[in-house]
Design a protein around this motif. Sequence first.
Motif, PDB file in Angstrom:
ATOM      1  N   LEU A  41      72.203 -42.706  11.489  1.00  0.00           N
ATOM      2  CA  LEU A  41      73.488 -42.024  11.570  1.00  0.00           C
ATOM      3  C   LEU A  41      74.065 -42.139  12.961  1.00  0.00           C
ATOM      4  N   THR A  42      75.360 -41.894  13.055  1.00  0.00           N
ATOM      5  CA  THR A  42      76.028 -41.760  14.341  1.00  0.00           C
ATOM      6  C   THR A  42      76.519 -40.322  14.388  1.00  0.00           C
ATOM      7  N   ILE A  43      76.114 -39.601  15.434  1.00  0.00           N
ATOM      8  CA  ILE A  43      76.523 -38.202  15.570  1.00  0.00           C
ATOM      9  C   ILE A  43      77.235 -38.056  16.906  1.00  0.00           C
ATOM     10  N   PHE A 155      76.224 -41.303   4.040  1.00  0.00           N
ATOM     11  CA  PHE A 155      76.661 -39.924   4.176  1.00  0.00           C
ATOM     12  C   PHE A 155      77.497 -39.771   5.439  1.00  0.00           C
ATOM     13  N   SER A 156      78.337 -38.749   5.448  1.00  0.00           N
ATOM     14  CA  SER A 156      79.142 -38.423   6.630  1.00  0.00           C
ATOM     15  C   SER A 156      79.647 -36.998   6.472  1.00  0.00           C
ATOM     16  N   GLY A 157      80.061 -36.418   7.583  1.00  0.00           N
ATOM     17  CA  GLY A 157      80.604 -35.066   7.502  1.00  0.00           C
ATOM     18  C   GLY A 157      80.616 -34.346   8.821  1.00  0.00           C
ATOM     19  N   GLN A 158      80.803 -33.058   8.719  1.00  0.00           N
ATOM     20  CA  GLN A 158      80.903 -32.189   9.886  1.00  0.00           C
ATOM     21  C   GLN A 158      79.884 -31.064   9.719  1.00  0.00           C
ATOM     22  N   PHE A 170      80.950 -27.722  16.079  1.00  0.00           N
ATOM     23  CA  PHE A 170      80.586 -28.697  15.052  1.00  0.00           C
ATOM     24  C   PHE A 170      80.088 -29.989  15.696  1.00  0.00           C
ATOM     25  N   ARG A 171      79.327 -30.773  14.931  1.00  0.00           N
ATOM     26  CA  ARG A 171      78.959 -32.139  15.291  1.00  0.00           C
ATOM     27  C   ARG A 171      79.481 -33.030  14.167  1.00  0.00           C
ATOM     28  N   GLN A 172      80.062 -34.155  14.546  1.00  0.00           N
ATOM     29  CA  GLN A 172      80.623 -35.084  13.571  1.00  0.00           C
ATOM     30  C   GLN A 172      79.614 -36.185  13.259  1.00  0.00           C
ATOM     31  N   VAL A 173      79.263 -36.323  11.993  1.00  0.00           N
ATOM     32  CA  VAL A 173      78.342 -37.357  11.537  1.00  0.00           C
ATOM     33  C   VAL A 173      79.151 -38.452  10.852  1.00  0.00           C
ATOM     34  N   THR A 174      78.980 -39.682  11.335  1.00  0.00           N
ATOM     35  CA  THR A 174      79.643 -40.839  10.733  1.00  0.00           C
ATOM     36  C   THR A 174      78.582 -41.925  10.527  1.00  0.00           C
ATOM     37  N   GLN A 175      78.924 -42.916   9.750  1.00  0.00           N
ATOM     38  CA  GLN A 175      78.080 -44.099   9.533  1.00  0.00           C
ATOM     39  C   GLN A 175      76.639 -43.741   9.171  1.00  0.00           C
ATOM     40  N   GLY A 176      76.464 -42.627   8.443  1.00  0.00           N
ATOM     41  CA  GLY A 176      75.127 -42.274   7.978  1.00  0.00           C
ATOM     42  C   GLY A 176      74.729 -43.169   6.829  1.00  0.00           C
TER      43      GLY A 176
END
Length: 181
Positions: A41-43, A155-158, A170-176
């Motif tokens: 993931l990218t956080i 997966f992705s989200g906040q 919050f932490r933003q999760v992208t490219q999971g």
Amino acid sequence: MKVSKILTLFFLIFITFALILSCSKSEDKDTEIPEGNYIKLTIDGEEIMMTHLAVMAEKENKTWNLNALSGGSGSYSLTGRTSMTINIRDKDGILKEKTYKLDDGSADIMATFTEYLNEKPDTYSWSATTASALSGDELTVTFSSLKNGVAKGTFSGQLRVASGGDLKTFRQVTQGEFSCR
């Protein structure tokens, strides 16, 4: 609701101790996407690869748990490591190749990203959960393949701070992405 929070806390503590007991010196560095099990993931812009103890297992009540741990500072230590856990239960009781969203009613979902800071262990956790009464939590999990006992998807989200502090953090999760057996 209190029982749910207590069970969630107990589960996270159990996972933490299981991860501590299962680590070894040969697992200190992650370098590239493995052919086997992983969660990546990218956080907040930082890419993290987690290959240690990467697994998908069915828990009680047809809830599935995807879990993985990143590399760290040494054997039997969580210092410097991170972990990602996604628990998901399809409302129909059968996990499917489809996209699940935290707030669409298709599944009960709980995702937690944890950073282990030192030997105490002091941790920081961020989570998103279907049961959360707070607004702003976001998570989308897509299972693109559920074949031969291997789950693959994205997966992705906040995720909202869960370990104390300002609940607006919050932490933003992208490219999971994940590939777990």
